[in-house]
Design an enzyme around this catalytic site. Sequence first.
Site, PDB file in Angstrom:
ATOM      1  CE1 TYR A  25      65.927  27.998  35.594  1.00 54.88           C
ATOM      2  CE2 TYR A  25      66.066  29.738  37.246  1.00 54.88           C
ATOM      3  CZ  TYR A  25      65.801  29.320  35.947  1.00 54.88           C
ATOM      4  OH  TYR A  25      65.429  30.247  35.005  1.00 54.88           O
TER       5      TYR A  25
ATOM      6  CD  GLU B 203      66.716  28.892  32.092  1.00 56.89           C
ATOM      7  OE1 GLU B 203      65.662  29.244  32.634  1.00 56.89           O
ATOM      8  OE2 GLU B 203      66.751  28.243  31.032  1.00 56.89           O
TER       9      GLU B 203
END
Length: 387
Positions: A109, A197
């Site tokens: 992530y 993101e």
Amino acid sequence: MKIHEFQAKQIFRKYKIPVPDGDVAFDQQKAQQIAQGIGKFPVVVKAQIHAGGRGKGGGVTLANSSKEVSQHASSILGMNLVTHQTGPEGKQVKKILIESGVNIEKELYLSIIPDRETANILVIASEAGGMDIEEVAAQTPEKIIKVFINPLNGILSHHCRQVAFGLNLPASVIKEFSQILTRLYQLFIENDCSLLEINPLVITKEDRVIALDAKMDFDDNALFRHKDILEFRDLEEEDPLDVEASKYNLNYINLDGNIGNMVNGAGLAMAVMDTINLAGAEPANFLDVGGGATAEMVENGFKIILSDNKVKGILINIFGGILRCDILAKGVVEAARKTKINVPLVVRMEGTNVEEGRKILAESGLKLFTAVDMKDAGEKVAKIVVS
Ligand code: GDP
Ligand code: MN
């Protein structure tokens, strides 16, 4: 302003951030063509909506043949995709991304956001990336690392090393990862992003680092200097009332409650929403008509509030400074004439030309309640709606 994954990946390509080969399709035929162009299976068929959590909702599938591409394309296009980010009503899928499948070794992530408290750019990363990142953050917060970057100095190699070590990356990919992070930081700054993101950023079995997903959000106030990004705007993905309001240059955000409100000044609008809450009701919107609003803008604001069928009552709170109370009153009366008002209206105004304003309202024949102060206004409108 949010954009789609396929658009974000176009920007990534410009900045030499590795993404799988692929393209966007609006129908089965085009989907098959793209898959043929990729030339090997599996390919991934991905719903394009402005919300995450698509994988869990059935919006991301692997296809092992041209026939499967067509089947998945047909079932995803037009589906109502419900994810934890769309709300229970879901979102209809109108576009899909067809891209080359990747041999995933590990899902990471990675995100970049501005941190208001420290006025730094914040990189958030985790080696436990993928579809359960929310659970990771809630249950094992130690697996989430944060690195703060002072924007005056920009990103330096020690920042990259800090993130790479925090992610326990194998030595073989650290160099490529650092280059990618540096470019992502540049992309973030140069395009006035408010969020970038990548979940997952994957390490492949071949030791490559590839962005499998891409989510970007931009600062609306900076879009005037990014015409290319403005072209990515997809009005179909935005709240219809928000879109309508933006045509009139109104600062409007549709909310869940049933008390419409119109206020001048963002701070006063926030205070009014709190007042409505304190009185036991919920605001249906945020609307700041601005300090220099004209009668026409007030009228437009009114039209938008009235076209929201959740609205059961309206509170107008104006402090007459640059926007005079008589102008406001004229706007209200004008809008009321053109639009059938079928909900109670509570008005509180103070300031420049307040007497003229009150006179205009009193002589208009409109059925409205006047309030003496904010607390009174909030309580009056809440009472109407609750009773
Ligand atoms: P999201 O659920 O909306 O965040 O959509 P993502 O783009 O993150 O996709 C969800 C999941 O699908 C990822 O976490 C991966 O596990 C999987 N996925 C996406 N692309 C590929 C791929 O090319 N190959 C494989 N094997 N899995 C993929
Ligand atoms: Mn994702």
